[in-house]
Design a protein around this motif. Structure first.
Motif, mmCIF file in Angstrom:
data_model
loop_
_atom_site.group_PDB
_atom_site.id
_atom_site.type_symbol
_atom_site.label_atom_id
_atom_site.label_comp_id
_atom_site.label_asym_id
_atom_site.label_seq_id
_atom_site.Cartn_x
_atom_site.Cartn_y
_atom_site.Cartn_z
ATOM 1 N N ALA A 112 0.925 -1.179 -0.217
ATOM 2 C CA ALA A 112 0.344 -0.232 0.211
ATOM 3 C C ALA A 112 1.187 1.408 -0.214
ATOM 4 N N LYS A 113 0.847 2.291 -0.725
ATOM 5 C CA LYS A 113 1.039 3.840 -0.254
ATOM 6 C C LYS A 113 0.869 4.272 0.728
ATOM 7 N N ALA A 114 -0.112 3.694 1.159
ATOM 8 C CA ALA A 114 0.065 4.398 3.062
ATOM 9 C C ALA A 114 1.061 4.107 3.920
ATOM 10 N N GLY A 115 1.140 3.929 5.068
ATOM 11 C CA GLY A 115 2.268 3.275 6.426
ATOM 12 C C GLY A 115 2.868 4.090 6.016
ATOM 13 N N ALA A 116 3.942 2.286 6.762
ATOM 14 C CA ALA A 116 5.830 2.309 7.090
ATOM 15 C C ALA A 116 6.412 1.309 6.956
ATOM 16 N N THR A 117 7.207 0.303 6.432
ATOM 17 C CA THR A 117 7.822 -0.855 6.732
ATOM 18 C C THR A 117 9.255 -0.956 7.100
ATOM 19 N N CYS A 118 9.664 -1.400 8.170
ATOM 20 C CA CYS A 118 10.656 -1.266 8.885
ATOM 21 C C CYS A 118 10.980 -2.531 9.340
ATOM 22 N N ARG A 119 12.591 -2.877 8.021
ATOM 23 C CA ARG A 119 12.276 -4.478 8.648
ATOM 24 C C ARG A 119 14.142 -4.572 8.856
ATOM 25 N N LEU A 120 14.410 -5.404 9.097
ATOM 26 C CA LEU A 120 15.457 -5.592 9.712
ATOM 27 C C LEU A 120 16.842 -7.160 9.921
ATOM 28 N N TYR A 121 17.376 -7.312 9.427
ATOM 29 C CA TYR A 121 18.546 -8.563 9.834
ATOM 30 C C TYR A 121 19.735 -8.894 11.506
ATOM 31 N N ILE A 122 18.773 -10.068 11.695
ATOM 32 C CA ILE A 122 19.689 -9.587 13.182
ATOM 33 C C ILE A 122 20.003 -11.206 13.182
ATOM 34 N N PRO A 123 20.950 -11.669 14.035
ATOM 35 C CA PRO A 123 21.359 -13.395 14.626
ATOM 36 C C PRO A 123 20.388 -13.438 15.080
ATOM 37 N N GLY A 124 20.796 -14.660 15.982
ATOM 38 C CA GLY A 124 20.083 -15.270 16.888
ATOM 39 C C GLY A 124 20.148 -16.879 16.382
ATOM 40 N N GLU A 125 19.636 -17.617 17.399
ATOM 41 C CA GLU A 125 19.597 -18.797 17.521
ATOM 42 C C GLU A 125 17.965 -19.238 18.537
ATOM 43 N N ASP A 128 16.573 -18.564 22.594
ATOM 44 C CA ASP A 128 16.280 -17.408 22.781
ATOM 45 C C ASP A 128 14.937 -16.595 22.671
ATOM 46 N N THR A 129 14.805 -16.019 23.504
ATOM 47 C CA THR A 129 13.561 -14.912 23.579
ATOM 48 C C THR A 129 14.168 -13.442 22.884
ATOM 49 N N PHE A 130 13.269 -13.007 22.057
ATOM 50 C CA PHE A 130 13.116 -12.184 21.581
ATOM 51 C C PHE A 130 12.344 -10.706 22.146
ATOM 52 N N LEU A 131 11.938 -9.061 22.403
ATOM 53 C CA LEU A 131 11.858 -9.340 23.057
ATOM 54 C C LEU A 131 11.700 -7.130 22.082
ATOM 55 N N ALA A 145 14.394 -3.943 18.923
ATOM 56 C CA ALA A 145 14.444 -6.025 18.950
ATOM 57 C C ALA A 145 15.987 -6.193 20.196
ATOM 58 N N VAL A 146 14.984 -7.229 20.810
ATOM 59 C CA VAL A 146 15.889 -7.251 22.332
ATOM 60 C C VAL A 146 15.966 -8.943 22.372
ATOM 61 N N ASN A 147 17.337 -9.439 21.700
ATOM 62 C CA ASN A 147 17.644 -10.409 22.401
ATOM 63 C C ASN A 147 18.042 -10.852 23.695
ATOM 64 N N THR A 148 17.745 -11.196 24.089
ATOM 65 C CA THR A 148 17.767 -11.618 25.956
ATOM 66 C C THR A 148 18.626 -12.275 26.474
ATOM 67 N N THR A 149 18.648 -13.043 25.336
ATOM 68 C CA THR A 149 19.346 -14.447 25.666
ATOM 69 C C THR A 149 21.322 -14.162 25.379
ATOM 70 N N THR A 150 21.421 -13.008 24.335
ATOM 71 C CA THR A 150 23.171 -12.552 24.125
ATOM 72 C C THR A 150 22.638 -10.981 24.845
ATOM 73 N N GLY A 151 21.635 -10.458 24.437
ATOM 74 C CA GLY A 151 22.021 -9.011 25.741
ATOM 75 C C GLY A 151 21.639 -8.196 24.228
ATOM 76 N N ARG A 152 21.608 -8.541 22.940
ATOM 77 C CA ARG A 152 22.180 -8.013 21.963
ATOM 78 C C ARG A 152 20.895 -6.779 21.284
ATOM 79 N N GLU A 153 20.548 -4.851 20.767
ATOM 80 C CA GLU A 153 19.775 -4.569 21.225
ATOM 81 C C GLU A 153 19.909 -4.276 19.771
ATOM 82 N N ASP A 154 18.476 -3.977 18.583
ATOM 83 C CA ASP A 154 19.120 -3.387 17.202
ATOM 84 C C ASP A 154 17.429 -2.332 17.659
ATOM 85 N N ILE A 155 17.758 -1.004 16.963
ATOM 86 C CA ILE A 155 16.638 -0.566 16.250
ATOM 87 C C ILE A 155 16.344 -1.299 14.573
ATOM 88 N N ILE A 156 14.914 -1.514 15.288
ATOM 89 C CA ILE A 156 14.191 -2.332 13.133
ATOM 90 C C ILE A 156 14.273 -0.645 12.477
#
Length: 246
Positions: A112-125, A128-131, A145-156
């Motif tokens: 659609a023309k309206a809205g927005a889509t943000c996406r990102l590839y992140i590592p994980g196993e 893992d629990t993702f917040l 997105a936060v991987n609580t197992t590794t502590g990695r945090e990414d702005i999507i």
């Protein structure tokens, strides 16, 4: 979701073509709060999932001022070229008043023309629990997105909405989607090739950085296409869903 089609989920009602809410297993979530909510944290643990592009484990959220919704979640995907596990995380808006210039985002949602889509590839196993943290600061929304197992945090991603959006709504749905089925030429087979096994747990959300504890319901239903292929258990810690074939 499949980015080639325009649709959005609403509780008990679909307002787009090519998708039926009855075919999508959903869970209701809510966050009892005596004050406005401007931050929500969702959680998903992925115990099993094949490295293929087929499923989306998602959380949907709305706004007290109405208008379109947003969603955030995770998709298993193919391994990296060197064989390492990775996932795609998403943060999207279906609101007509959305604008974005963030590096991981583009205008429009699901074609659609309206809205927005943000996406990102992140590592994980697996295991893992993702917040997935949604923060509204004025008109700016940030998905993290936060991987609580590794502590990695990414702005999507980040996007802005109009002033009429209000605060974040305190109830909506979470869901599991086989987005390949949005293609009319796709035929699902009830085996481990057509439906590789997954096991995911949706955790109760929290509001305002953990100040308010939320709940998530049991799963609404199993699979119409492959009866018995989806099973689930539910308790105060969340909803564990097992789907597909080993």
């Amino acid at each position: 979701m499949n980015f080639s089609k325009k649709y959005m989920l609403t509780i008990g009602l679909l307002s787009f073509t090519g998708f039926c809410v009855a075919a999508t297993p959903t869970m209701n979530w809510k966050i009892p709060s005596p004050e406005p909510v401007n931050q929500i944290t969702f959680g998903i643990t992925i115990n099993a999932a094949a490295p293929v592009d087929e499923f989306y484990f998602a959380n949907q959220f709305g706004f007290t001022g109405g208008g379109g919704i947003g969603y955030t979640g995770i998709q298993p995907t193919k391994n990296t070229k060197d064989g390492k596990r990775q996932f795609m995380v998403l943060f999207s808006s279906f609101r007509k008043d959305t604008t974005t210039n963030y590096k991981n985002c583009k205008g429009g949602a699901d074609g659609a023309k309206a809205g927005a889509t943000c996406r990102l590839y992140i590592p994980g196993e697996l295991g893992d629990t993702f917040l997935f943290k949604v923060k509204k600061d004025g008109q700016l929304l940030t998905g993290t997105a936060v991987n609580t197992t590794t502590g990695r945090e990414d702005i999507i991603g980040e996007w802005k909405v109009g002033e009429t959006a209000g605060n974040l709504a305190v109830s909506q749905i979470s869901w599991i989607e086989n987005y390949k089925m949005n293609n009319s030429s796709y035929h699902l087979t009830c085996d481990n090739k057509g439906w590789p096994y997954y096991e995911v747990k949706f955790l109760p959300p929290t509001g305002n950085n953990g100040k308010f504890k939320g709940t998530i319901s049991t799963l609404s239903k199993g699979s119409d296409a492959c009866p018995g292929a989806i099973t689930w258990t539910h308790d105060g810690t969340g909803t564990l869903v097992k789907g597909g074939f080993k």
